[in-house]
Design a protein around this motif. Sequence first.
Motif, mmCIF file in Angstrom:
data_model
loop_
_atom_site.group_PDB
_atom_site.id
_atom_site.type_symbol
_atom_site.label_atom_id
_atom_site.label_comp_id
_atom_site.label_asym_id
_atom_site.label_seq_id
_atom_site.Cartn_x
_atom_site.Cartn_y
_atom_site.Cartn_z
ATOM 1 N N ASP A 144 0.530 -1.299 0.191
ATOM 2 C CA ASP A 144 -0.233 -0.212 -0.430
ATOM 3 C C ASP A 144 1.188 1.298 -0.142
ATOM 4 N N GLY A 145 0.823 2.317 -1.261
ATOM 5 C CA GLY A 145 1.962 2.909 -1.234
ATOM 6 C C GLY A 145 0.963 4.447 -1.347
ATOM 7 N N ILE A 146 -0.257 4.636 -0.723
ATOM 8 C CA ILE A 146 -1.329 5.382 -1.342
ATOM 9 C C ILE A 146 -0.665 6.796 -0.696
ATOM 10 N N THR A 147 -0.144 7.047 0.263
ATOM 11 C CA THR A 147 0.646 7.659 1.325
ATOM 12 C C THR A 147 1.998 8.058 0.734
ATOM 13 N N ALA A 148 2.421 6.941 -0.523
ATOM 14 C CA ALA A 148 4.368 6.849 -0.639
ATOM 15 C C ALA A 148 4.439 7.670 -2.158
#
Length: 360
Positions: A144-148
Motif C-alpha cells: 500500500d503506497g497510497i501515502t508513499a
Amino acid sequence: MARPIIHHRTAEFESIVEQIRADLKQIFQTSGEVLVLASSGTGAMEGAVSNTLCRGDRVLVVNSGKFGERWEKICGAFGIEVEEITVEWGRAVDPALIRQKLDKNPSIRAVLMQASETSTGIKNPTAKIAAITRERDDVILIVDGITAVGVFPLPFDELGIDVLVAGSQKAFMLPPGLSFAAMSTKAWEFNKTSDLPKFYFDFKAAAKSADKNTTPWTPAVSLVRGLSQVLKMFVGEGLENMHKRHAVFSSATRSAFEAMEMELFTKDEPSPALSVAVAPPDIGAGPLIKTLKEDFGITVAGGQDQAKGKIFRVSHIGYIDRSDTVAVVSAVEQSLKKLGHGFDFGSGAEAAARIISENL
C-alpha cells in the motif's frame, strides 16, 4: 476538471489516457503498466488481493497501524488465511521478523504491508522487505503506497515490489475517486492461477483496455483530466525535487513540534507524508484540533483507536507549499498558547522557517 465532460470513447479522451500512462510509469518508476481505476485506494487494495491470490492461500500481513488492519479485512473477505505481525504503534516493522516468518512457514504466498502508515506516521522499510521477497519465486510483496508514491523514493522495478497501489487524494493532489496499481512480472504470473472472484477490479481487463488507451468501464472523466494536469506538474518538478519537498516540510514540522515541547509519536523512521505529535497530556488532542479549526480554519487529523484523543496528525501531501507549512506551525503555536501550554512561544515557527529556508 470544471470543463464540460467529454465522451470517454473518443480519440480526445484516448490521447489523455496515453499521456497519463507514460507519466505514471515515470512516477512509479516502472517500465510496466500502471492501471488507473475508478475507486478509492481501497479498491486498488482489494484488486491487489483478488487478482493475485487463491482461495485458502496463506498470507503474512504487517499490522503496524489502522491501515495494516485493512489488509487483514480484505483478505478475510476472500477466504484467505492471514498470519499477522503486530507492530507497536509508532514503530516500523523489523524485516528480520518477516524473513523468520517466511522461513518458518513456506506456505505463505504473499506479504502485505504499508510503505507509509498514516495512522501512526511511520515509514516501513520497504526496500529491505522487498529484498527478502525478491529471493522467493513463490512469494509476492503487495504494498500500500497510497501515502508513499510521489512522497519518497519507492522505485517499483528497482526494488522488486510486486504490487504497488496508490490513490488520487494524497500526493496526487486530486479529490478521492481514482486509484492506481502496478504489477510486476511475478505478480502477473500469480494472476494466471488466481481463482478469486473479480469483475469491476479485474486487472487483466484493465490492462487489456489500457493497451488501447481506454478503460473497461466508464471512467471518472473529470478526475482523469485532472490527473493529466497533475502529472504534467510532477514531471516538470521532477521526482527528486518532489521527494525533497516532502522531506523538508516534514522535517521542518517535526522540529517545530519538538521546539514547542511536544513528543513525537513516531519512534522509528517517520514518513515524510505527515508529522504526528502527542498533544500535551493536560490539554489533549481534541481541544487542540478544535481550536485549529475554529480559530484558523485549519483541519488536522486526530488519532484513531488506541491513539484517539492523544495525537494529532499534520499532512504534507497534496497541494501544499512552504507558506502552508509555516502557517500550520504558527497556528499550532497560537492554539497551544491559548490552551495554556507552556513553551518558548515563536520557537516552533522559527525552527520550521529555518529548516525550509536552508533546504529549499
